[in-house]
Design an enzyme around this catalytic site. Structure first.
Site, mmCIF file in Angstrom:
data_model
loop_
_atom_site.group_PDB
_atom_site.id
_atom_site.type_symbol
_atom_site.label_atom_id
_atom_site.label_comp_id
_atom_site.label_asym_id
_atom_site.label_seq_id
_atom_site.Cartn_x
_atom_site.Cartn_y
_atom_site.Cartn_z
ATOM 1 N N GLU A 29 10.389 -2.314 -4.928
ATOM 2 C CA GLU A 29 9.440 -3.330 -5.394
ATOM 3 C C GLU A 29 9.199 -3.191 -6.891
ATOM 4 O OE1 GLU A 29 5.501 -2.734 -5.545
ATOM 5 O OE2 GLU A 29 5.382 -0.956 -4.281
ATOM 6 N N LYS A 164 -2.191 3.291 1.106
ATOM 7 C CA LYS A 164 -2.994 3.867 0.019
ATOM 8 C C LYS A 164 -4.321 4.394 0.574
ATOM 9 C CE LYS A 164 -1.813 0.272 -2.667
ATOM 10 N NZ LYS A 164 -0.374 -0.008 -2.581
HETATM 11 N N1 PSU Z 1 2.482 1.686 -3.806
HETATM 12 C C1 PSU Z 1 2.058 2.384 -4.901
HETATM 13 N N2 PSU Z 1 1.481 1.685 -5.913
HETATM 14 C C2 PSU Z 1 1.343 0.312 -5.876
HETATM 15 C C3 PSU Z 1 1.797 -0.407 -4.724
HETATM 16 C C4 PSU Z 1 2.358 0.339 -3.714
HETATM 17 O O1 PSU Z 1 2.186 3.604 -4.950
HETATM 18 O O2 PSU Z 1 0.810 -0.282 -6.821
HETATM 19 C C5 PSU Z 1 1.661 -1.917 -4.675
HETATM 20 C C6 PSU Z 1 2.706 -2.542 -3.741
HETATM 21 O O3 PSU Z 1 3.350 -3.574 -4.437
HETATM 22 C C7 PSU Z 1 1.889 -3.094 -2.595
HETATM 23 C C8 PSU Z 1 0.653 -3.525 -3.334
HETATM 24 O O4 PSU Z 1 2.540 -4.146 -1.919
HETATM 25 O O5 PSU Z 1 0.402 -2.370 -4.154
HETATM 26 C C9 PSU Z 1 -0.493 -3.871 -2.424
HETATM 27 O O6 PSU Z 1 -1.326 -4.784 -3.070
HETATM 28 P P1 PSU Z 1 -2.420 -5.617 -2.245
HETATM 29 O O7 PSU Z 1 -3.367 -4.576 -1.749
HETATM 30 O O8 PSU Z 1 -3.027 -6.554 -3.248
HETATM 31 O O9 PSU Z 1 -1.681 -6.332 -1.153
#
Ligand code: PSU
Ligand code: MN
Length: 308
Positions: A29, A164
């Site tokens: 990604e 996370k």
């Molecule tokens: N993993 C990490 N750091 C990040 C992400 C994932 O270690 O910044 C990103 C990925 O792109 C994931 C996004 O899809 O965070 C999730 O964002 P949201 O909670 O807005 O869906």
């Protein structure tokens, strides 16, 4: 051949050759580069992830949109543009990719956006740091990452260190259950906690090597249209200290409340506050875990390719 036709797509020669030869390809990604990590470490981490996939004998395909073209594999110039905070490129979930392409814009794809593109191209494996999930307080805000729904929709094996730890982990696991997404530990029976090895939740399934993962995912695909979450804990030596982790979580929650942050900005604001509160220790942990996930994804992609 799997394709995104009629959309404009630019596939690097390395990725095109790998696909033609039936070699393993790992989708990476770009939101973690554009919005998840500070500059200039983000650029270094992107390169390290690509190197890790290659070291495992597979080929990296970092995905993004540039000038309305879906890029599968990025050059140095494209990566630098994405990584430059001054450019403020858009954060593209699965629902945003088509509109961004039609508008001729630039954007970095989240896990959801990346696996939507990967699935259309027949790329079966992807790596990230921590999957998105259900946010704490979702009972009021309804804030649940589209990553979960995307995993239920696109047949891609996503290698991540759990979700996370700023999230409501228990609620996220319940949603993955409802959505029919298998959650499998890699050499662990505990669901990982992103910066920490153990989130406090047990896993039902654990597999011991990449070939076993490839077999499990292959079998899963026969009976279900969903992807699979391969939960790979951060190495013990790279784990964030427990007290620092607690301090980071408190700071992340305070930042979102103070700035009344909503929508796509929530996760980046939390990660930045976490990094500030831990003196950058969370960034070092994030780097270590995402590179390790890229390496494991490379091994899984190779095993998937060999089993075909
Ligand atoms: N993993 C990490 N750091 C990040 C992400 C994932 O270690 O910044 C990103 C990925 O792109 C994931 C996004 O899809 O965070 C999730 O964002 P949201 O909670 O807005 O869906
Ligand atoms: Mn959200």
């Amino acid at each position: 051949m799997d394709s995104l036709a009629p959309l404009p797509v630019a596939v690097t020669k390395e990725v095109a050759d790998a696909r033609a030869a039936g070699r393993g390809v790992v989708a990476l990604e770009s939101t973690i580069v554009a919005h998840g990590l500070p500059h200039p470490i983000n650029l270094e981490v992107a390169a390290a992830c690509e190197a890790a996939v290659r070291a495992a004998g597979a080929v990296p395909a970092t995905i993004a949109v540039r000038d309305g073209v879906v890029r599968v594999g990025l050059g140095a110039e494209e990566l630098a543009t994405l990584a430059d905070p001054a450019r403020g490129v858009a954060k593209l979930s699965a629902r945003d990719v088509g509109v961004c392409v039609a508008r001729g814009g630039d954007g970095a794809t989240t896990v959801a956006g990346t696996i939507a593109v990967a699935a259309a191209l027949g790329i079966a494996v992807m790596a990230t740091g921590g999957l998105g999930g259900v946010h704490r307080g979702a009972r009021e805000t309804y804030d649940e990452s589209a990553d979960l729904v995307a995993l239920s929709r696109y047949p891609v094996c996503v290698v991540a260190s759990g979700v996370k730890s700023i999230l409501d982990v228990g609620a996220t696991l319940e949603r993955l259950d409802t959505l029919g997404v298998p959650v499998v530990g890699f050499r662990t029976e505990r669901f990982p906690g992103f910066y920490r090895r153990d989130s406090g939740f047990a896993l039902e399934w654990s597999l011991g090597d990449a070939a076993e993962v490839a077999r499990a995912f292959g079998a899963h695909r026969v009976v279900s249209p969903t992807g699979l979450l391969l939960a790979h804990p951060i190495a013990e030596a790279d784990e964030l200290d427990d007290d620092l982790h607690r301090a980071g979580l408190a700071a992340a929650e305070a930042a979102v409340a103070r700035e009344a942050t909503t929508g796509k900005a929530v996760t980046p604001v939390m990660l930045a506050a976490f990094a500030a509160a831990t003196g950058g220790a969370s960034v070092a942990a994030n780097r270590a875990l995402v590179v390790a996930n890229a390496l494991l994804a490379g091994e899984v992609a190779r095993a998937v390719a060999e089993s075909r």
